[in-house]
Design an enzyme around this catalytic site. Structure first.
Site, PDB file in Angstrom:
ATOM      1  N   GLY A  85       0.699  -1.299   0.029  1.00 52.40           N
ATOM      2  CA  GLY A  85      -0.093  -0.057  -0.244  1.00 52.40           C
ATOM      3  C   GLY A  85       1.033   1.248  -0.052  1.00 52.40           C
ATOM      4  O   GLY A  85       0.378   2.346  -0.533  1.00 52.40           O
ATOM      5  N   ARG A  86       2.003   1.312   0.286  1.00 48.95           N
ATOM      6  CA  ARG A  86       3.172   2.323   0.273  1.00 48.95           C
ATOM      7  C   ARG A  86       4.309   1.990  -0.250  1.00 48.95           C
ATOM      8  O   ARG A  86       5.310   2.692   0.309  1.00 48.95           O
ATOM      9  CB  ARG A  86       3.010   3.168   1.515  1.00 48.95           C
ATOM     10  CG  ARG A  86       3.308   2.246   2.983  1.00 48.95           C
ATOM     11  CD  ARG A  86       3.396   2.998   4.136  1.00 48.95           C
ATOM     12  NE  ARG A  86       4.080   2.237   5.382  1.00 48.95           N
ATOM     13  CZ  ARG A  86       4.755   3.097   6.081  1.00 48.95           C
ATOM     14  NH1 ARG A  86       5.103   4.035   6.019  1.00 48.95           N
ATOM     15  NH2 ARG A  86       5.101   2.070   7.306  1.00 48.95           N
ATOM     16  N   ARG A 169      14.919   0.203   0.641  1.00 44.42           N
ATOM     17  CA  ARG A 169      15.435  -1.050   1.309  1.00 44.42           C
ATOM     18  C   ARG A 169      15.615  -2.267   0.207  1.00 44.42           C
ATOM     19  O   ARG A 169      14.975  -2.234  -0.658  1.00 44.42           O
ATOM     20  CB  ARG A 169      14.611  -1.308   2.308  1.00 44.42           C
ATOM     21  CG  ARG A 169      13.194  -2.019   2.103  1.00 44.42           C
ATOM     22  CD  ARG A 169      12.344  -2.179   3.144  1.00 44.42           C
ATOM     23  NE  ARG A 169      10.941  -2.697   2.749  1.00 44.42           N
ATOM     24  CZ  ARG A 169      10.078  -3.209   3.740  1.00 44.42           C
ATOM     25  NH1 ARG A 169      10.416  -3.098   4.994  1.00 44.42           N
ATOM     26  NH2 ARG A 169       9.054  -3.883   3.405  1.00 44.42           N
ATOM     27  N   ASP A 241       1.620 -11.324   6.840  1.00 46.36           N
ATOM     28  CA  ASP A 241       1.978 -10.267   5.851  1.00 46.36           C
ATOM     29  C   ASP A 241       3.312  -9.811   6.366  1.00 46.36           C
ATOM     30  O   ASP A 241       4.082  -9.191   5.394  1.00 46.36           O
ATOM     31  CB  ASP A 241       1.041  -9.300   5.520  1.00 46.36           C
ATOM     32  CG  ASP A 241       0.550  -8.580   6.985  1.00 46.36           C
ATOM     33  OD1 ASP A 241      -0.061  -8.841   7.762  1.00 46.36           O
ATOM     34  OD2 ASP A 241       0.886  -7.210   6.820  1.00 46.36           O
TER      35      ASP A 241
END
Length: 468
Positions: A85-86, A169, A241
């Site tokens: 989502g981000r 990352r 998740d």
């Protein structure tokens, strides 16, 4: 020199159901906050770091941006549609050791999986993940790593207005238990099979069937959680998740390292009932692995017949974790080949630490110099324990060296991380660089005593936040 990232993308070649192609949303005025030059070299990245690239304003040559689809059990409840989502996966590289690594932007804008979120991150969680993930790497614990942090020049609205940032990352992959749950829940066996084949090829090429694959993930996660326990780390949001297939620590949200030892320590502001407390972590991972096993069963021609074998694999996990825990904590007190009776020696020390509110990191590190007595409130009981310990170490000639490799002097203490964040927001990156430098050699005692001093009462951080 122009930045060059040698992309070699494989996930983007999988069926479209596994992801959505989406570009990062540009930001107003990106400026580089932090750059991990040694990691860039490992990844084969050349050239000067470019804030525009790591903010998402410029798509580098060879990138194929996408957001992954996955589901997840969050605090025990199933959410069938989560996804990135981000975060946006820019692509993959093959590093200098021949290992495939993801490069992902976090906080790079809305995706089809954002739901009601803005897809952004503010500077605090970005710098927190940068510092803590690199600290974990220096501790020798499998983890995602931080390549770059960029301030966006935009304001992020949370409870208050906050400065926006983007983290870049890397990971050996961002595959999660939730990926498998997503397609199993939809009955999409074709996509589940494609995901499974990809995961096996990338992480478990020796796995001949889903049961062997499950056992491989279980073994990695058992080792990982034992190492978390050994440094007093609390993930804070161990949803499926956030549980990686690779066995790496992923998604540093409301994470923290314990100061005073207590097995039921909780920092996460969203973990209201202590589901993911420090001492509960070894119980949660088998639960998560059961969810992975349930999803993998859908790949088999006769799932019912396979349930006993899958159940046995999951039920064996607590013993695997226990064996890893014993090895980790035995090493922390200088024992290289632990015996069953060593468990009592370790547990008795932990009980003394809990009773005296002893600092977890400093107590174990003080064993190196036989100064741990100053960390324990019950001096008489500790003296008795020390006699037993010294007697046990008589057959361990390399005990001191072993303890030196397993008991860090410096960790990213919560109050120092918060102080670093506040300074950075005000424009001072000095505390970030100081902390980052000290954490790169965690087993060496830093000159600055503040970096190893537990917080005072007014410095204590009792709640950490995920930043979404």
């Amino acid at each position: 020199m122009t930045l060059r990232i040698p992309f070699d993308n494989s996930y983007a070649r999988l069926p479209d159901a596994l992801f959505t192609r989406v570009a990062p949303t540009p930001v107003t005025s990106p400026t580089l906050l932090a750059w991990n030059a040694p990691l860039a070299e490992e990844l084969g990245i050349t050239g000067d770091p470019d804030a525009a690239t790591f903010a998402g304003n410029t798509i580098p040559d060879g990138a194929d941006p996408l957001a992954m689809a996955y589901a997840g059990h969050q605090f025990g409840g199933f959410s069938p549609s989560l996804g990135d989502g981000r975060a946006i996966l820019l692509g993959e590289v093959i590093d200098r050791q021949g290992i495939r690594r993801d490069i992902q932007l976090k906080g790079s804008g809305r995706t089809p999986y954002s739901r009601n979120g803005d897809g952004r991150a503010w500077m605090g969680p970005v710098l927190r993940e940068f510092v803590v993930s690199e600290a974990m790497h220096a501790l020798g614990i499998p983890t995602t790593r931080a390549l770059a942090a960029v301030r966006t020049g935009d304001t992020i609205q949370r409870e208050t207005a906050l400065p926006g940032a983007v983290l870049t990352r890397t990971a050996s992959s961002h595959l999660r238990v939730g990926h498998f749950e997503y397609f199993a829940a939809r009955g999409d066996k074709a996509s589940l099979q494609a995901l499974y084949d990809y995961a096996v090829d990338r992480h478990d090429p020796q796995a001949k069937d889903p049961l062997m694959f499950l056992k491989g993930v279980i073994a990695r996660q058992a080792k990982l959680v034992a190492h978390w326990m050994g440094v007093g780390f609390i993930h804070g949001v161990m949803n499926t998740d956030n549980t990686s297939i690779s066995g790496e620590t992923i998604d540093y949200g409301p994470c923290a390292f314990m100061d005073a030892y207590h097995p039921q320590t909780v920092y996460s502001s969203i973990d209201q009932y202590g589901r993911y407390a420090y001492d509960n972590q070894p119980q949660i991972l088998p639960w998560n692995m059961a969810k992975l096993g349930s999803a993998l069963l859908a790949l088999l021609p006769d799932p019912e017949a396979a349930i006993p074998d899958f159940t046995a694999a999951v039920h064996a996990m607590p013993d695997l974790i226990d064996a890893e825990w014993l090895a980790v904590f035995a090493a922390k007190i200088g024992i290289s080949a632990p015996r069953t009776e060593d468990r009592a020696l370790i547990s008795d020390l932990l009980s003394l630490m809990q009773a005296g509110n002893s600092d977890f990191t400093n107590t174990f590190h003080a064993l190196l110099t036989d100064n741990a007595r100053d960390q324990i409130a019950d001096r008489e009981a500790f003296t008795d324990w020390t006699l037993r310990w010294h007697d046990r170490l008589a057959s361990e000639p390399d005990a001191h060296a072993l303890m030196g490799r397993t008991n860090p002097a410096v960790i990213p203490r919560n109050h120092l991380v918060e102080e670093m964040i506040q300074a950075a927001v005000a424009g001072d990156m000095g505390p970030f660089e100081t902390l980052r430098h000290a954490l790169s050699t965690p087993f060496e005692t830093p000159e600055d005593a503040r970096l190893i001093t537990p917080p005072t009462k007014d410095q204590e951080v009792t709640a950490t936040f995920c930043g979404t």
